[in-house]
Design a protein around this motif. Sequence first.
Motif, PDB file in Angstrom:
ATOM      1  N   ASP A 122       0.856  -1.188   0.000  1.00 37.16           N
ATOM      2  CA  ASP A 122       0.000   0.000   0.000  1.00 37.16           C
ATOM      3  C   ASP A 122       0.887   1.231   0.000  1.00 37.16           C
ATOM      4  O   ASP A 122       2.119   1.133  -0.016  1.00 37.16           O
ATOM      5  N   SER A 123       0.251   2.398   0.040  1.00 32.35           N
ATOM      6  CA  SER A 123       1.002   3.641  -0.114  1.00 32.35           C
ATOM      7  C   SER A 123       1.701   4.075   1.167  1.00 32.35           C
ATOM      8  O   SER A 123       2.430   5.067   1.157  1.00 32.35           O
ATOM      9  N   THR A 124       1.497   3.336   2.264  1.00 30.25           N
ATOM     10  CA  THR A 124       2.083   3.764   3.539  1.00 30.25           C
ATOM     11  C   THR A 124       3.513   3.255   3.731  1.00 30.25           C
ATOM     12  O   THR A 124       4.217   3.724   4.609  1.00 30.25           O
ATOM     13  N   SER A 125       3.905   2.270   2.937  1.00 33.87           N
ATOM     14  CA  SER A 125       5.249   1.731   3.126  1.00 33.87           C
ATOM     15  C   SER A 125       5.919   1.528   1.764  1.00 33.87           C
ATOM     16  O   SER A 125       5.251   1.264   0.764  1.00 33.87           O
ATOM     17  N   ALA A 126       7.233   1.651   1.753  1.00 30.99           N
ATOM     18  CA  ALA A 126       7.985   1.467   0.516  1.00 30.99           C
ATOM     19  C   ALA A 126       8.089  -0.017   0.170  1.00 30.99           C
ATOM     20  O   ALA A 126       8.020  -0.889   1.036  1.00 30.99           O
ATOM     21  N   VAL A 127       8.243  -0.266  -1.110  1.00 30.58           N
ATOM     22  CA  VAL A 127       8.370  -1.636  -1.615  1.00 30.58           C
ATOM     23  C   VAL A 127       9.822  -1.867  -2.026  1.00 30.58           C
ATOM     24  O   VAL A 127      10.440  -0.997  -2.645  1.00 30.58           O
ATOM     25  N   THR A 128      10.342  -3.039  -1.663  1.00 37.58           N
ATOM     26  CA  THR A 128      11.683  -3.404  -2.114  1.00 37.58           C
ATOM     27  C   THR A 128      11.594  -4.016  -3.511  1.00 37.58           C
ATOM     28  O   THR A 128      10.903  -5.016  -3.715  1.00 37.58           O
ATOM     29  N   VAL A 129      12.279  -3.379  -4.465  1.00 32.60           N
ATOM     30  CA  VAL A 129      12.259  -3.863  -5.842  1.00 32.60           C
ATOM     31  C   VAL A 129      13.667  -4.373  -6.178  1.00 32.60           C
ATOM     32  O   VAL A 129      14.650  -3.645  -6.047  1.00 32.60           O
ATOM     33  N   GLN A 130      13.728  -5.614  -6.609  1.00 36.30           N
ATOM     34  CA  GLN A 130      15.005  -6.240  -6.904  1.00 36.30           C
ATOM     35  C   GLN A 130      15.662  -5.583  -8.125  1.00 36.30           C
ATOM     36  O   GLN A 130      14.996  -4.931  -8.934  1.00 36.30           O
ATOM     37  N   PRO A 131      16.996  -5.754  -8.281  1.00 34.66           N
ATOM     38  CA  PRO A 131      17.674  -5.157  -9.438  1.00 34.66           C
ATOM     39  C   PRO A 131      17.070  -5.629 -10.764  1.00 34.66           C
ATOM     40  O   PRO A 131      16.647  -6.777 -10.884  1.00 34.66           O
ATOM     41  N   GLU A 132      17.008  -4.719 -11.729  1.00 37.62           N
ATOM     42  CA  GLU A 132      16.570  -5.035 -13.097  1.00 37.62           C
ATOM     43  C   GLU A 132      15.282  -5.858 -13.084  1.00 37.62           C
ATOM     44  O   GLU A 132      15.212  -6.947 -13.647  1.00 37.62           O
ATOM     45  N   SER A 133      14.268  -5.316 -12.446  1.00 37.28           N
ATOM     46  CA  SER A 133      13.013  -6.080 -12.331  1.00 37.28           C
ATOM     47  C   SER A 133      11.809  -5.159 -12.387  1.00 37.28           C
ATOM     48  O   SER A 133      11.922  -3.946 -12.245  1.00 37.28           O
ATOM     49  N   ILE A 134      10.643  -5.772 -12.586  1.00 32.69           N
ATOM     50  CA  ILE A 134       9.366  -5.060 -12.604  1.00 32.69           C
ATOM     51  C   ILE A 134       8.368  -5.808 -11.732  1.00 32.69           C
ATOM     52  O   ILE A 134       8.330  -7.041 -11.737  1.00 32.69           O
ATOM     53  N   ILE A 135       7.614  -5.044 -10.979  1.00 32.10           N
ATOM     54  CA  ILE A 135       6.509  -5.601 -10.187  1.00 32.10           C
ATOM     55  C   ILE A 135       5.224  -4.932 -10.665  1.00 32.10           C
ATOM     56  O   ILE A 135       5.177  -3.711 -10.848  1.00 32.10           O
ATOM     57  N   ILE A 136       4.186  -5.723 -10.867  1.00 28.06           N
ATOM     58  CA  ILE A 136       2.879  -5.193 -11.269  1.00 28.06           C
ATOM     59  C   ILE A 136       1.889  -5.474 -10.145  1.00 28.06           C
ATOM     60  O   ILE A 136       1.710  -6.628  -9.738  1.00 28.06           O
ATOM     61  N   TYR A 137       1.261  -4.396  -9.650  1.00 25.50           N
ATOM     62  CA  TYR A 137       0.242  -4.491  -8.608  1.00 25.50           C
ATOM     63  C   TYR A 137      -1.106  -4.058  -9.177  1.00 25.50           C
ATOM     64  O   TYR A 137      -1.170  -3.221 -10.082  1.00 25.50           O
ATOM     65  N   THR A 138      -2.180  -4.581  -8.600  1.00 19.12           N
ATOM     66  CA  THR A 138      -3.527  -4.118  -8.948  1.00 19.12           C
ATOM     67  C   THR A 138      -4.382  -4.079  -7.693  1.00 19.12           C
ATOM     68  O   THR A 138      -4.120  -4.803  -6.724  1.00 19.12           O
ATOM     69  N   ASN A 139      -5.401  -3.236  -7.700  1.00 18.54           N
ATOM     70  CA  ASN A 139      -6.303  -3.177  -6.547  1.00 18.54           C
ATOM     71  C   ASN A 139      -7.446  -4.181  -6.678  1.00 18.54           C
ATOM     72  O   ASN A 139      -8.204  -4.391  -5.737  1.00 18.54           O
ATOM     73  N   HIS A 140      -7.593  -4.807  -7.835  1.00 14.39           N
ATOM     74  CA  HIS A 140      -8.643  -5.805  -8.060  1.00 14.39           C
ATOM     75  C   HIS A 140      -8.012  -7.073  -8.604  1.00 14.39           C
ATOM     76  O   HIS A 140      -8.073  -7.333  -9.798  1.00 14.39           O
TER      77      HIS A 140
END
Length: 614
Positions: free
Chosen positions: A595-613
């Motif tokens: 959520d927007s209250t905490s930072a997300v750890t993103v690994q090197p050279e990577s993409i994360i896709i989130y959705t609310n549904h």
Amino acid sequence: MNLLDVRKRSLGVSFNTEGQADIYVWSPIAKKVALVLPDKNKTISLAKEDMGYWHTSTTDIKPGDLYKIVLDDDLERPDPASLAQPEGVHGPSQAIDVNTFKWTDSNWNNIPLEDYILYELHTGTFTPEGTFASMEQKLDYLKELGVNAIEIMPVAQFPGSRNWGYDGVLPFATQNSYGGAEGLQHLVDACHQKGIAVILDVVYNHMGPEGNYLNDFGPYFTDKYNTPWGPALNFDDAGCDGVRKYFTENLLMWFRDFHIDAVRMDAVHAIKDFSATHILREMKMCVNELMQQTGRTHYMIVELDLNDTRFINPLEEQGFGMDAQWVDEFHHALRVTAGGDRNGYYSDFTGLQHLAKAYTDAYVYDGQYSPHRDKIFGIKAENNPGKQFIVFSQNHDQVGNRMLGERTSQLSSFEMQKLMAGAVMVSPFLPMLFMGEEYSEPNPFLYFVSHTDPELAEAVRKGRKAEFAAFHAQGEAPDPMAEDTFNESKLQWELLNQDPHQTMFRYYQTLIRLRKELPALRQLNRKQVEVVPNEEQQTLVLHRWHDNDHVVCVMNFSKTAQQVSLPSYSDSLTKVLDSAAPEWKGPAASPDQADSTSAVTVQPESIIIYTNHA
């Protein structure tokens, strides 16, 4: 004869339902025109008509007959509007009846343009056999991957059997070594049965050098302009009406007689036309008339290096009416962001900031000074929908114009390949793959030709070496004439059964499925896009939404893990794809919820896709 009837062919040899042939040749400079049938030892004279056309109706020629056009009792040439060249570009033409093919696609409706997921391929190197028939055997594979539109590099007859296709000299004749006209019709019909649209790459900005006999017939070329490939085709100089009709007829033929769904028009910025009605606009009006009569939908896609919305704006806004265009600038910005070279045209691109601009504005240069061009360049594309822009991480040009033809698989890490694929697939534009990238094909895609003229072949060899003289440290440029150069460019289908290729294929499948399933990705609303780049971290957060559906894509282009904050809106987010997860052979997965209250750890050279549904 100067009026164009979109319903039927009015150039070359055509047959009516009674088997009678109508023969039309445009040759305003000839004093006499005839058609010779060498196997029948027969000559058929044509009568002169208005505007430089010659015509006759006859039953002396039948489908399957070989023939040549004779100009002024002297010069024997293939028919400029030939549909078949069984003996190559210098040999006789063959009369065929394209209307005899038994189509089974009467229920086919073209896919809405905004739903296109494109896959560019080259017929000769896509399969070991290099034919339309062998391509049909791979349609189930393409369906399994999830693409729904194949873009076939040019198939107009070229010299020999090995060529990218941009050296075609007989635009109406389908390459004999690929399977000819009937082979292409059969492929298109099979694609439609599988729910796959067919885009054909066509070249209306120049002609190839070998077998180019058009000037013997009339003023097909003009010295008013120059192109990178020699004299420009004559679209606006004296005698241009027959040339304009010739290429417009060609476009209509692909749509009408071959059921092609869309064309990709090569380098239209090299089409020189200052007529009151630009040739592209005229073609679009004719295609609109054809669609009105047939009820079928066809798209015109252009390769364009001008960042000029006039090409893609609607006819009613005095645009040329093109439906979509390739956007090289997205590719360039992505390549530089991913750590690619900064030479040549890449020198204009800063990386992350320009990638962010490409996501929101489509054009990176839309009125700014371009150092590479040394001028202010481009115009804003504010009112053009996302479906008008096609983006990619590689294509035939960007791979094949490198000296060694390296694909992304040879230039970038496995992790970066996944990130670049994700960056394309989550854009608010139409995504395009280049054959083999979906399983990380390691073979190069090299430049190859098979000219039969020894002097021309040697000139091409020398030209290729000279082009890359500055790169001598990398070795010699491969010989474009060598059959090995062609064979090295073929896909290695057996790799699909091995890792990491199998994993990459499943990853692309997942990306494409998410693109189709998530409304915020599927709907190409450019107004509902937010991008937050972080130059220091080399991260980019892309936020897209549709109604109450939101997607947040977090990309890390750096070589270290980064803490990234998410956009602040109320919904909690569920992860639907993480390129760094172990299932994709990545180093570590991020938490499933965010959520927007905490930072997300993103690994090197990577993409994360989130959705609310989810």
